[in-house]
Design an enzyme around this catalytic site. Structure first.
Site, short mmCIF file in Angstrom:
data_model
loop_
_atom_site.label_atom_id
_atom_site.label_comp_id
_atom_site.label_asym_id
_atom_site.label_seq_id
_atom_site.Cartn_x
_atom_site.Cartn_y
_atom_site.Cartn_z
N ARG A 346 0.82 -1.21 0.00
CA ARG A 346 0.00 0.00 0.00
C ARG A 346 0.86 1.27 0.00
NH1 ARG A 346 -5.07 1.57 -0.22
NH2 ARG A 346 -4.79 2.80 1.67
N PHE A 369 -1.16 5.11 11.66
CA PHE A 369 -1.87 4.07 10.91
C PHE A 369 -1.17 3.72 9.60
CE2 PHE A 369 -4.89 5.67 13.90
CZ PHE A 369 -5.62 4.56 14.29
N GLU A 370 -1.11 4.65 8.66
CA GLU A 370 -0.54 4.31 7.36
C GLU A 370 0.19 5.51 6.78
OE1 GLU A 370 -2.10 1.60 3.76
OE2 GLU A 370 -3.11 3.56 3.86
N GLN A 371 1.49 5.48 6.86
CA GLN A 371 2.28 6.52 6.24
C GLN A 371 3.41 5.90 5.43
OE1 GLN A 371 5.40 8.54 8.52
NE2 GLN A 371 4.16 8.22 10.34
#
Length: 541
Positions: A346, A369-371
Site C-alpha cells: 500500500r 496508521f498508514e504513512q
C-alpha cells in the site's frame, strides 16, 4: 578486543542464544515493521542482520499503535530443534494502564517462515521462556499493576508453559519483588550447578538503569540477590562513555566463557541526549568462587567497559552492507524498515518503476496508521544521507522528501511540494518533541497554527531534485540540488539532538532511536506517488 557497542544505533533490549557455533541476538523494534531484529555472529565481534521474523499480519499488525509501543523486549531461545521467539505487542503505555499482549512463535531456522503466534498472556511485558533441564518450560514476565497506590512494577510472575496444549498452565507465582531501586523488569532465568539464576533490569531505561541478579535452589523461589551489588550499572558513574546500561542476557561460548549482552546509550557530550537510541553492548563475565556471575574484575557494582576481551573463537567477518542503495533489487534493502503496517504494498513498490523505489502518498508524518516512510537507523554521530527523487505534486497537501525521524512528534523534514499557483518549491518542516510546536521553515508565524511563508526555494516545473542531510552531533543541515553536483545549503541549523529518547517527555517517555529516510504524503487522498532513484548513507569520523 571487542569495542562497544556491538550493534550501534537503535538496537535495545537484547536477548542472546547460542546454537552450536552460531550466536544470535534479538532486539526490540517497537513501531517499526517488520518486527524484531535478529543479528548473527560466530565470534561475538562481527554481526550481520539476518532476519526480521514478524513480517506478516497474523504475527504482527501495529496500525494504530502509539509511538514507542509495538514490539518490546523479545526473548530468543532454542530447544527441541526449534527457535522460540517470545514477544510483546504493546497497544498502549501512557497513563495507568498497559495493554501488552505476549505471544510465542517458533521456527526451525532463524531466517525461515515463523509459525502462527501462540497467545500467552497480557499481564505485563518483558516476557521470556526458560527451558529447564527436566524438559519443563517456564514463562516469566513482569506484572503491571495499574492501581495508583501500588508499585506499578509489581514483580516477576512465573507460570509453566505446556507445548502440547500451547498455553500457560498451573499456578501463577510472583517470585521476585525487586530491590529498592524498583522498576523491576526484563526477567531471564538460567540454571547452573543446581541454582536457578534470575537476572532482571531495574531503575528504568534511563540514566538510573541497572541489572540485578538473584538466585534460588527452587525455580519458584525464594530468591536472594547478590550481596556484592548490581550486576551492571553506570548510574553512579556519569563520566563513563556507556550510559543507561541494563536489560541484558547471558550466554556461554563453546569453551564455557560467559558473556553478557545489554542495552546502553551514548550521550552527546555536554547534552545528555542519545540520538542513536539504546544500543547493544557486550561484557565479559566470570563466576565467583561462591557461584555469582559478575563483570570480570568487579569488586562492587559491575561497570560497563568500552572494550572487552574477545572470546577464544576464530574471527569471522561478514560482507559490508553497501552504503549506497540504488533500488535495483526486487526486495527492499535489509537495513530499511517502515512503520506499523503489515501491508507494504500500500505504501511502496520496487516493481512499478524498475530501478526506483516508488512511495505512494498516504497519511501525514504524525499518523499512527498508514504513512509512506522508509528509513534506516542512524548508526554514527556524524553522517551524510542523500537521495534523488522525481515528484510531481498537484496541490499543497502532497509532499515528498528526506527526513530525520524519531517519532510522530520528533522529526526534521526537507520536502518538495507546490504552492497555490502550482509552482514547486523546497521547504523544511520540523516537529521539535511536542505536538504543539510543529513549524514550517522558512516562515514568519502570525499566530499559533498559522504560517505566513516569506520566501521559498523555487524549483522547475518538472525534473529530478536531489536532497541531502548532513548531521554532525547535534547539528543538522539540509541541502538541495538540480543536478547532484551543485548544492544549495539551506540557511538553517536544526537540533538533531531532539531526535532522541530524552527530548520532549523525558528519558522514560520514548524508547526508540534516530532514523533517516525518505517519505511521501498525500493528505488529499489522491495517492500521488514519488519515485526515489537511490539512497546514500555515509558515516563520518
Amino acid at each position: 578486543m571487542i569495542r562497544n557497542p556491538i550493534l550501534p544505533g537503535f538496537n535495545p533490549d537484547p536477548s542472546i542464544v547460542r546454537v552450536g557455533d552460531d550466536f544470535y541476538i534479538a532486539t526490540s523494534t517497537f513501531e517499526w515493521y517488520p518486527g524484531v531484529q535478529i543479528h548473527h555472529s560466530r565470534d561475538l565481534k562481527n554481526w550481520r542482520l539476518v532476519s526480521r521474523p514478524l513480517n506478516r499480519a497474523d504475527l504482527l499488525d501495529m496500525r494504530g499503535n502509539p509511538d514507542s509501543c509495538g514490539i518490546w523486549a523479545p526473548c530468543l531461545t532454542f530447544a527441541d530443534g526449534l527457535f522460540h521467539l517470545i514477544y510483546t505487542d504493546v497497544k498502549r503505555f501512557n497513563g495507568n494502564f498497559k495493554d501488552a499482549h505476549n505471544y510465542l512463535t517458533t521456527c526451525a531456522t532463524i531466517d525461515g517462515e515463523w509459525s502462527d503466534p501462540v497467545y500467552m498472556n497480557s499481564s505485563g511485558f518483558d516476557p521470556s521462556l526458560f527451558h529447564d533441564d527436566d524438559g519443563r518450560k517456564w514463562f516469566v514476565n513482569m506484572v503491571w499493576d495499574h492501581r495508583p497506590w501500588k508499585n506499578r512494577f509489581g514483580g516477576i510472575l512465573l507460570q509453566e508453559f505446556s507445548p502440547e496444549q500451547k498455553k500457560l498452565v498451573g499456578p501463577v507465582t510472583n517470585i521476585f519483588q525487586g530491590t529498592p531501586l524498583a522498576l523491576t523488569e526484563a526477567p531471564h532465568l538460567y540454571k547452573r550447578d543446581g541454582w536457578y539464576y534470575l537476572v532482571t533490569a531495574e531503575g528504568g531505561t534511563g540514566y538510573q538503569h541497572a541489572m540485578t541478579v538473584a538466585r534460588s535452589r527452587n525455580i519458584d523461589g525464594p530468591y536472594e540477590t547478590d550481596p556484592q551489588g548490581y550486576l551492571l550499572t553506570a548510574k553512579d558513574n556519569r563520566d563513563l562513555p556507556l550510559q543507561r546500561c541494563g536489560h541484558g542476557d547471558l550466554v556461554d561460548t563453546p569453551a564455557g566463557d560467559t558473556y553478557l549482552v545489554h542495552l546502553c546509550g551514548r550521550p552527546l557530550e555536554g547534552i545528555g541526549r542519545c540520538p542513536l537510541g539504546r544500543e547493544t553492548a557486550l561484557q565479559k563475565f566470570e563466576w565467583s568462587a561462591d557461584g555469582w556471575p559478575r563483570i570480570a574484575g568487579a569488586t562492587g557494582d559491575g561497570l560497563p567497559a568500552l572494550e572487552v576481551p574477545e572470546p577464544d573463537l576464530p574471527e569471522h567477518t561478514w560482507p559490508a552492507t553497501p552504503k549506497r542503495r540504488d533500488f535495483d533489487e526486487p526486495d527492499l534493502p535489509r537495513e530499511f524498515q517502515w512503520l506499523r503496517t503489515p501491508k507494504p504494498e500500500r505504501i511502496m513498490s520496487l516493481a512499478a518503476r524498475p530501478g526506483w523505489l516508488r512511495l505512494t502518498g498516504r497519511e501525514s508524518l504524525g499518523s499512527w496508521f498508514e504513512q509512506a516512510l522508509v528509513a534506516r537507523r542512524q548508526e554514527a554521530f556524524a553522517y551524510r544521507a542523500e537521495t534523488k527523487l522525481e515528484f510531481a505534486p498537484n496541490n499543497f497537501q502532497q509532499m515528498a522528501g528526506l527526513v530525520t525521524y524519531y517519532n510522530a512528534h520528533k522529526y526534521h523534514y526537507c520536502f518538495i511540494t507546490v504552492d497555490d499557483s502550482g509552482e514547486r518549491y523546497v521547504g523544511v518542516m520540523s516537529c521539535e518533541a511536542d505536538p504543539s510546536t510543529e513549524t514550517t521553515f522558512p516562515l514568519n508565524s502570525g499566530h499559533a497554527g498559522e504560517f505566513r511563508v516569506e520566501e521559498r526555494y523555487r524549483l522547475p516545473a518538472d525534473g529530478a531534485v536531489w536532497l541531502r542531510a548532513d548531521v554532525d552531533g547535534a547539528a543538522l543541515r539540509f541541502s538541495w540540488s538540480l543536478d547532484g553536483e551543485r548544492w544549495n545549503v539551506l540557511p538553517f541549523v536544526f537540533d538533531q539532538s531532539l531526535i532522541s529518547d530524552e527530548a520532549g517527555r523525558g528519558e522514560h517517555g520514548s524508547f526508540t532511536g534516530a532514523f533517516v529516510g525518505i517519505c511521501c504524503q498525500d493528505l488529499s487522498g489522491q495517492a500521488c506517488p514519488a519515485d526515489f532513484d537511490y539512497f546514500d548513507y555515509i558515516e563520518r569520523d
